[in-house]
Design a protein around this motif. Structure first.
Motif, PDB file in Angstrom:
ATOM      1  N   VAL A  33      30.752  35.185  -8.775  1.00 21.25           N
ATOM      2  CA  VAL A  33      31.337  36.452  -8.530  1.00 21.25           C
ATOM      3  C   VAL A  33      32.273  37.100  -9.529  1.00 21.25           C
ATOM      4  O   VAL A  33      32.945  37.815  -9.460  1.00 21.25           O
ATOM      5  CB  VAL A  33      32.131  36.051  -7.252  1.00 21.25           C
ATOM      6  CG1 VAL A  33      31.044  35.601  -6.078  1.00 21.25           C
ATOM      7  CG2 VAL A  33      33.117  34.979  -7.173  1.00 21.25           C
ATOM      8  N   LYS A  34      32.289  36.369 -10.787  1.00 18.21           N
ATOM      9  CA  LYS A  34      33.158  36.656 -11.958  1.00 18.21           C
ATOM     10  C   LYS A  34      34.725  36.927 -11.276  1.00 18.21           C
ATOM     11  O   LYS A  34      35.436  37.865 -11.707  1.00 18.21           O
ATOM     12  CB  LYS A  34      32.690  38.047 -12.355  1.00 18.21           C
ATOM     13  CG  LYS A  34      31.245  38.228 -13.107  1.00 18.21           C
ATOM     14  CD  LYS A  34      30.889  39.241 -13.730  1.00 18.21           C
ATOM     15  CE  LYS A  34      29.330  39.145 -14.216  1.00 18.21           C
ATOM     16  NZ  LYS A  34      29.241  37.900 -15.321  1.00 18.21           N
ATOM     17  N   THR A  71      31.568  43.441  -8.800  1.00 21.42           N
ATOM     18  CA  THR A  71      31.100  42.051  -8.750  1.00 21.42           C
ATOM     19  C   THR A  71      30.353  41.954  -7.340  1.00 21.42           C
ATOM     20  O   THR A  71      30.081  42.863  -6.841  1.00 21.42           O
ATOM     21  CB  THR A  71      32.212  41.339  -8.810  1.00 21.42           C
ATOM     22  OG1 THR A  71      33.107  41.202  -7.477  1.00 21.42           O
ATOM     23  CG2 THR A  71      33.220  41.449  -9.985  1.00 21.42           C
ATOM     24  N   LYS A  72      29.603  40.810  -7.310  1.00 23.47           N
ATOM     25  CA  LYS A  72      29.146  40.433  -6.081  1.00 23.47           C
ATOM     26  C   LYS A  72      29.926  40.545  -5.004  1.00 23.47           C
ATOM     27  O   LYS A  72      29.556  40.653  -3.889  1.00 23.47           O
ATOM     28  CB  LYS A  72      28.230  39.018  -6.061  1.00 23.47           C
ATOM     29  CG  LYS A  72      27.266  39.062  -7.333  1.00 23.47           C
ATOM     30  CD  LYS A  72      26.534  37.514  -7.307  1.00 23.47           C
ATOM     31  CE  LYS A  72      25.381  37.571  -8.309  1.00 23.47           C
ATOM     32  NZ  LYS A  72      24.464  38.315  -8.020  1.00 23.47           N
ATOM     33  N   ARG A  93      35.441  46.445 -11.657  1.00 21.34           N
ATOM     34  CA  ARG A  93      35.533  45.850 -12.596  1.00 21.34           C
ATOM     35  C   ARG A  93      35.609  46.633 -13.997  1.00 21.34           C
ATOM     36  O   ARG A  93      34.650  47.632 -13.757  1.00 21.34           O
ATOM     37  CB  ARG A  93      34.638  44.462 -13.185  1.00 21.34           C
ATOM     38  CG  ARG A  93      35.037  43.187 -12.216  1.00 21.34           C
ATOM     39  CD  ARG A  93      36.079  42.469 -12.952  1.00 21.34           C
ATOM     40  NE  ARG A  93      36.071  41.310 -11.972  1.00 21.34           N
ATOM     41  CZ  ARG A  93      36.872  40.844 -10.984  1.00 21.34           C
ATOM     42  NH1 ARG A  93      37.914  41.840 -10.621  1.00 21.34           N
ATOM     43  NH2 ARG A  93      36.959  39.798 -10.480  1.00 21.34           N
TER      44      ARG A  93
END
Length: 525
Positions: free
Chosen positions: A302-303, A359-360, A365
């Motif tokens: 998920v960064k 992100t997921k 971002r």
């Protein structure tokens, strides 16, 4: 590696090589002198017969020549008599855990091998984790009243030049999903670069984000307190251009990255600073071999950023002297120069896609450096470095050049084309790929003007402009249609092909189109 004298290698008994991959499977520039020495034909086959060595490559399987320099070095060292004591490791950025996914087990295996060859005394055989936290890589101190604040080291680095913003213009349509900018930077002194060279930009983190981060860490009241920094653990890395007197605000604005995705080593060190028992248990799970998948789901998949992790592990209090151990450097970014110094003296142009995504977890971002660049106003100043690239143009005016550069990959092609137009050459071809002719066809008016005056042959593939349901057209499809011309330029006239841009299937598809042209039009196999 460029600081190590190649001729000293013969006296080593154990060497561990860690090698990145650049360009199209090319060795890093720092390795060039060593590699050239190893390729000498007069070296004896038993040159390294008394040497143990091993190699770990850093690469990305999205590129065809994955870890190519590491593979070549491994083979060459063995051909010169070296004994490879550990199977070559190949770290992959596409691995769910990144490079660490391969590096961690490789290091464990290497340590086992080293202990067999270099056993420790019996008293030191126990493999225990030290109870005390490791020492920081820096020492810090108070600033005396008579301390002199020196200029920022980057401002005095002769490899960088002061420049001002001349142009910051969007090249994609305002209603297009991607924001691509054309930048022009003006210099007061003469600068030198060639097509294919890159501009190096050190970004600043956004002021608003730095402020919020400092509050998260509980550092808001001491964010501007100045302190001295001395790099003491010299075997540990340290960011470039850090002044010896800094504040936390300066560090997290210019030198340390709190928006990076943390690696396993981050959690290993963070555990020493967490006081909450549940948080420590969770960190123990993350750093265990059994918890690798859980750490991946929590972090890499998920960064999740370091900032977000620290927002959840609230009991952790990080001493100032450990910030260089926990936070990675805010690294400079490199962008292909999109201009010719001949046509634009004392200027550098860039074509940059502004990085924004979700992100997921649907969290927005943005890229640190591209956001920094997009916020620059006309007249703003910054320091830009220049590094040599990998394009080498023919000096013979009769040699054709075929450029393939979809999207922002057209940036170095613009430099090539401008250089050849300036020289009066008219045997340059550009295959450009975009989605929509009217939305993201970068530098369209320039290409069409060059084509009109017959300085350039321009072929463009607009993959999303066809009728609904129709087959999309890409640059490789145009090259297949132009097979006769491709064979004439690259085969009969011995021209050169330059590819830039996507690391996915495009380069391989382009080479396949060229191969088909050679077979069908040239009668070669």
């Amino acid at each position: 590696m460029d600081a190590y004298p190649p001729e000293a290698l013969i006296s080593e008994h154990l060497v561990i090589f860690v090698i990145s991959t650049t360009g199209w499977g090319t060795e890093p520039r720092a390795m060039t002198s060593l590699w050239n020495m190893l390729l000498r034909s007069d070296l004896p086959d038993d040159l390294f017969e008394d040497m143990f060595f091993c190699v770990f490559g850093l690469g990305d399987t999205a590129y065809e020549k994955f870890c190519w320099p590491a593979k070549k070095l491994s083979r060459r060292m063995k051909s010169l008599g070296g004994y490879e004591i550990c199977t070559r490791g190949e770290g992959d950025e596409q691995h769910p855990l990144g490079i660490d996914g391969v590096l961690d087990p490789w290091v464990e295996h290497l340590l086992e091998v080293l202990l067999q060859h270099y056993p420790l005394p019996l008293a030191q055989e126990q493999d225990t984790i030290p109870a005390d936290r490791p020492p920081p890589r820096v020492s810090i101190g108070d600033v005396t009243s008579d301390a002199i604040l020196n200029p920022y080291p980057l401002d005095e680095d002769e490899k960088y030049h002061t420049t001002s913003v001349k142009c910051n213009k969007r090249t994609t349509a305002e209603d297009w999903f991607q924001d691509v900018r054309h930048f022009e930077f003006s210099f007061k002194e003469d600068i030198k670069y060639n097509p294919g060279d890159v501009a190096v930009v050190h970004p600043f983190a956004a002021v608003s984000e730095v402020d919020l981060f400092l509050v998260t860490m509980g550092w808001e009241n001491l964010a501007d307190d100045m302190f001295t920094v001395e790099h003491t653990m010299l075997d540990q890395t340290f960011p470039d251009h850090v002044p010896n007197i800094v504040s936390l605000r300066i560090l997290f604005t210019r030198y340390l990255d709190f928006n990076a995705v943390p690696r396993r080593s981050f959690f290993q060190l963070l555990r020493y600073f967490a006081t909450d028992e549940l948080e420590r248990e969770k960190l123990d799970e993350f750093i265990s071999i059994e918890g690798a998948d859980e750490m991946y789901d929590y972090c890499q998949r998920v960064k999740r950023t370091i900032w977000e992790v620290l927002s959840e592990f609230r009991s952790a209090r990080i001493p100032r002297e450990y910030v260089f151990d926990l936070f990675p450097p805010l690294r400079p970014r490199e962008f292909s120069i999109a201009s010719s110094i001949e046509l634009h003296p004392r200027e550098i142009h860039l074509c940059v896609a502004i990085v924004r995504y979700r992100t997921k977890l649907k969290i927005p971002r943005k890229g640190v450096c591209t956001s920094y660049l997009s916020g620059l106003q006309l007249g703003d100043t910054l320091r830009i470095g220049i590094r040599k690239g990998f394009i080498s143009l023919p000096t013979d005016a009769n040699t054709p050049v075929v450029c393939v550069g979809p999207g922002t990959g057209v940036a170095p092609m613009r430099a090539v084309i401008e250089q050849r137009v300036y020289a009066g050459y008219n045997n340059t071809t550009l295959y450009f790929g975009c989605r929509s002719a009217n939305k993201d066809q970068h530098y369209r008016s320039e290409w069409e003007a060059y084509a009109e005056e017959q300085s350039l042959r321009y072929r463009v593939a607009c993959s999303r402009d066809g009728p609904e349901g129709s087959r999309r057209t890409y640059v490789q499809d145009l090259m297949e249609k132009d097979a006769q011309d491709i064979w004439k330029m690259l085969g009969q006239q011995r021209g050169i092909l330059i590819i830039s841009g996507s690391s996915n299937k495009m380069p391989a598809a382009v080479r396949e189109a060229v191969r088909c042209a050679v077979e069908t039009m040239g009668g070669r196999s």
